[in-house]
Design an enzyme around this catalytic site. Structure first.
Site, PDB file in Angstrom:
ATOM      1  N   GLY A  39       0.838  -1.202   0.000  1.00  0.00           N
ATOM      2  CA  GLY A  39       0.000   0.000   0.000  1.00  0.00           C
ATOM      3  C   GLY A  39       0.873   1.252   0.000  1.00  0.00           C
ATOM      4  O   GLY A  39       0.675   2.175  -0.811  1.00  0.00           O
ATOM      5  N   HIS A  40       1.873   1.255   0.890  1.00  0.00           N
ATOM      6  CA  HIS A  40       2.791   2.399   0.955  1.00  0.00           C
ATOM      7  C   HIS A  40       3.605   2.528  -0.343  1.00  0.00           C
ATOM      8  O   HIS A  40       3.825   3.626  -0.843  1.00  0.00           O
ATOM      9  CB  HIS A  40       3.767   2.238   2.125  1.00  0.00           C
ATOM     10  CG  HIS A  40       3.116   2.133   3.471  1.00  0.00           C
ATOM     11  ND1 HIS A  40       3.164   0.991   4.225  1.00  0.00           N
ATOM     12  CD2 HIS A  40       2.401   3.017   4.202  1.00  0.00           C
ATOM     13  CE1 HIS A  40       2.524   1.174   5.366  1.00  0.00           C
ATOM     14  NE2 HIS A  40       2.038   2.399   5.379  1.00  0.00           N
TER      15      HIS A  40
END
Ligand code: AMP
Length: 290
Positions: A39-40
């Protein structure tokens, strides 16, 4: 694979960024609590593609955790994060200490009306005050051209956009799509708190969102009925304890009763000690042109 510069103090970061700013190079900021995952990385990749200098902040911000929440246990491994940032071509990892950010005598917070108490704010009353405060501080410290956010935290996106507009931060807010595991579970640092049964049960969040999308696509416009059906999907799993199921306007977060345009469908539930959130933007079918 060049290792990013790891900076722990505000003054060193500002010294390092001053020449970049003077040369009018664009600076992209990706704020994180660390424990970096796909996600990051999606945010970092977008920042890397759009900005000259990419700064990732890696700071478990105490003021956004409530009493009894997982601040003490939140996963921390700076060396691992730095190596992953190297792989992603990050220039600077800003990893300040608690004391560097919250100096002795710290007394000023950014408080927002209306948006903070909705959805997650109802069960996490101090959370968004912590978020707006740390983000305003990071904006002032880094002075980025653009900042990168995940749609995963849809309320956070609404809160930050509102703050940027209200307080005249000249910073772009770029929102990136939710990154999911192959089976649909939204990736989150808190997924590691799940045992294998809870991990299966947690999929019901995504299933409930898909159910909403399908129902809206087939002409359902009544939010109450939709929420009831979504709850049924989640409640079928033994470990789920629903916090909320809501259909709201994506910017104001006000409840929408009748779906006649795009809405934010948002859910939060506990599975064991993991409190998970997920959401989907859902639109009614386009009306045929006359
Ligand atoms: P966190 O470290 O959990 O505060 O997350 C930092 C940023 O990454 C926030 O803008 C999140 O919305 C974003 N993020 C976290 N998980 C995901 C995900 N699964 N997909 C997209 N963005 C995410």
């Amino acid at each position: 694979m060049e290792r990013p510069i790891v900076i722990e103090t505000v003054s060193t970061l500002q010294e390092r960024l001053a020449p970049e700013r003077a040369a009018r190079r664009s600076i992209g900021l990706v704020p994180t609590l660390g424990d970096l995952h796909e996600g990051h990385f999606s945010l970092i990749r977008r920042a890397r593609a759009e900005c000259d200098v990419v700064v990732v902040s890696d700071f478990v911000n105490p003021t956004q955790f409530g009493e009894g929440e997982d601040y003490q246990h939140y996963p921390r491994d700076l060396e691992r994060d730095v190596q992953l940032c190297a792989r992603e071509g990050v220039d600077i990892v800003f990893a300040p200490s608690h004391q560097e950010i919250y100096r002795e005598g710290f007394a000023t917070y950014v408080v927002q009306e209306r948006l903070m108490e909705k959805l997650c704010g109802a069960s996490r009353p101090a959370h968004f005050r912590g978020v707006t405060t740390i983000v305003a501080k990071l904006f002032n410290i880094v002075q980025p051209t653009a900042s990168y956010w995940g749609q995963k935290d849809a309320q956070q996106v609404a809160v930050i956009k509102r703050m940027v507009a209200d307080l005249n931060f000249a910073i772009k807010v770029v929102v990136c799509p939710i990154v999911r595991e192959t089976d649909g579970l939204a990736i989150s640092s808190r997924n590691r708190y799940l045992n294998s049964d809870q991990r299966q049960d947690a999929l019901s969040l995504y299933r409930s969102l898909n159910k909403a999308r399908e129902l809206v696509a087939s002409g359902e416009t009544n939010s109450l009925r939709l929420c009831r059906q979504m709850r049924e999907v989640i409640e079928r799993t033994p470990s789920a304890k629903i916090d909320y199921v809501a259909i709201v306007h994506s910017e104001t977060l006000e409840d929408v009763d009748n779906i006649d345009r795009e809405v934010l469908v948002a859910v939060a539930a506990r599975f064991g000690r993991a409190r998970l959130i997920d959401n989907m933007l859902v639109s009614p079918p386009a009306k045929p042109r006359k």
